[in-house]
Design an enzyme around this catalytic site. Sequence first.
Site, mmCIF file in Angstrom:
data_model
loop_
_atom_site.group_PDB
_atom_site.id
_atom_site.type_symbol
_atom_site.label_atom_id
_atom_site.label_comp_id
_atom_site.label_asym_id
_atom_site.label_seq_id
_atom_site.Cartn_x
_atom_site.Cartn_y
_atom_site.Cartn_z
ATOM 1 N N SER A 1 -10.371 -0.071 6.832
ATOM 2 C CA SER A 1 -9.733 -0.049 5.513
ATOM 3 C C SER A 1 -9.052 -1.322 5.072
ATOM 4 C CB SER A 1 -8.704 1.073 5.455
ATOM 5 O OG SER A 1 -9.352 2.282 5.231
ATOM 6 N N SER B 1 -9.962 2.154 2.625
ATOM 7 C CA SER B 1 -9.031 2.847 1.771
ATOM 8 C C SER B 1 -8.067 1.939 1.007
ATOM 9 C CB SER B 1 -8.210 3.824 2.605
ATOM 10 O OG SER B 1 -7.398 3.154 3.529
ATOM 11 N N LYS C 1 0.854 -1.191 0.000
ATOM 12 C CA LYS C 1 0.000 0.000 0.000
ATOM 13 C C LYS C 1 0.888 1.239 0.000
ATOM 14 C CE LYS C 1 -3.930 2.044 2.539
ATOM 15 N NZ LYS C 1 -4.821 1.966 3.720
HETATM 16 N N1 GLN Z 1 -13.391 4.537 5.616
HETATM 17 C C1 GLN Z 1 -12.858 5.034 6.836
HETATM 18 C C2 GLN Z 1 -12.451 6.474 6.675
HETATM 19 O O1 GLN Z 1 -12.652 6.994 5.647
HETATM 20 C C3 GLN Z 1 -11.718 4.178 7.304
HETATM 21 C C4 GLN Z 1 -10.464 4.467 6.603
HETATM 22 C C5 GLN Z 1 -9.337 3.629 7.104
HETATM 23 O O2 GLN Z 1 -9.527 2.651 7.823
HETATM 24 N N2 GLN Z 1 -8.147 4.064 6.762
HETATM 25 O O3 GLN Z 1 -11.939 7.062 7.558
#
Ligand code: GLN
Length: 494
Positions: free
Chosen positions: A181, A157, A78
């Site tokens: 995410s 994400s 990532k």
């Molecule tokens: N979807 C969540 C957010 O937008 C979690 C993102 C994540 O876990 N990095 O914050």
Amino acid sequence: MSDILKLTAVEARKALDSKAISATELTNAYIGAMDETRGLNAYVAETQSKALEMAAASDKRLAEGKAGPLEGIPVGVKDLFCTKGVETTACSNILKGFTPTYESFVTNQLWDAGGVMLGKINCDEFAMGSANETSAFGPAINPWSSEDGPDLAAGGSSGGSAASVSSGSSLIATGTDTGGSIRQPAALCGIVGMKPTYGRCSRWGIVAFASSLDQAGPFTRDVADSALMLEAMAGHDKMDSTSADVAMPDLQAAMQAGVKGLKIGIPSEYVMDGMDPAILKLWEQGQSWLKDAGAELVEISLPHTKYALPCYYIIAPAEASSNLARYDGVRYGSRVDEGGSLDEMYAATRSAGFGDEVKRRIMIGTYALSAGYYDAYYLKAQQVRQLIKTDFDNAFTQVDAILTPATPSAAFELGVKQDDPVTMYLNDVFTVPANLAGIPGISVPAGLSEAGLPLGLQVLAGSFREDRIYQVAKTLEEAAAFQLNPVRAAGGLR
Ligand code: GLN
């Protein structure tokens, strides 16, 4: 070997040890698959010559009998993990051109274990999002999207990580999970995604989003690979003051143990309005599978669940607004010089460099932390966070693990939630509580929606009880017998 892309990491390790395949051959197969699946936009940087160098070194170690646990295994990273000498952008324009001079702890562990780096993988900008749509490189596409239908979200994400493991352009990939995410994109792409206990994997060298919630973890095609990868990633690190010095339980033994006699909590608050009926059905199915395998189901209550999302969307932006203050055009990445004064340069750089969602979070976070509102928002959210954690502490005095759905819906069309942040935030409803409480959670692919898209079940356990997670996850995996079958995968995987 024609089916080389179909090997799991555990199987590939055996094939490498027995010399049935070489690391170079395996890496070349993945380089071919990266080529073939480029339309999914999973990678933001491909490091193929580095991969072939690392594979050659792996072949040497294999020949000398010095192979590590991930020797020769192709890994996608990532773009939130700093990689020495390889541009790291967190998929933000503000970090374009930033090439770290050091390697993150987690990726370093993976290379020490023999992993081969294929490249940097797409994600939401600074990991803020649930559909990979906030990425400065455009969204990754879910490989389960039909050939002629609309492109579906891979989740976020870590959307690119899930898309690449699911489509065969990486065998395993790293992710980070601040509010879901890892687990949400894994569920949407039909693979296994694991968020370890907070503190299990060092955050050192990972671009920070919300430091009290961020945790790295593995994306894999099955549960056994997940355990193998987590064992390599985890470890105590003096460079991260929240890294825990707690030995990893025996995950291999846990996967053999079955669930006979385990108590599995079913939280009544996790039945939500507007939930896809197929998910409710799958959750019930999961309960029957565990019961048939000898577990005892226990109805539990996590009464503060409904406050988890609002609490998260105060704490995460507050921490983000503070973490992102460092991107000022002076120290990293891009700079826009306008006006002439230092303040004007800061403003121009940040206005041009950050995308809309990141700006929204910075504004929410700055507001929640500002003098007149701190008590009403940030302090209150911290108190609520404690209540949510206490809910789990109480639950784990009665049960060994908890079973819930991973997401409220299957993969949705790209674009449909983009203009409605609250609808987008609702994706995290089942995943966010574990981050607030710091406990580990996994998403295991377990069934299909009516449209034939993957759905996941989530298993949660107490802090540092990853063994419980793998014990239950393995049983679910065996019962579900889920077939990884995405339409837009590399030919060799289909
Ligand atoms: N979807 C969540 C957010 O937008 C979690 C993102 C994540 O876990 N990095 O914050």
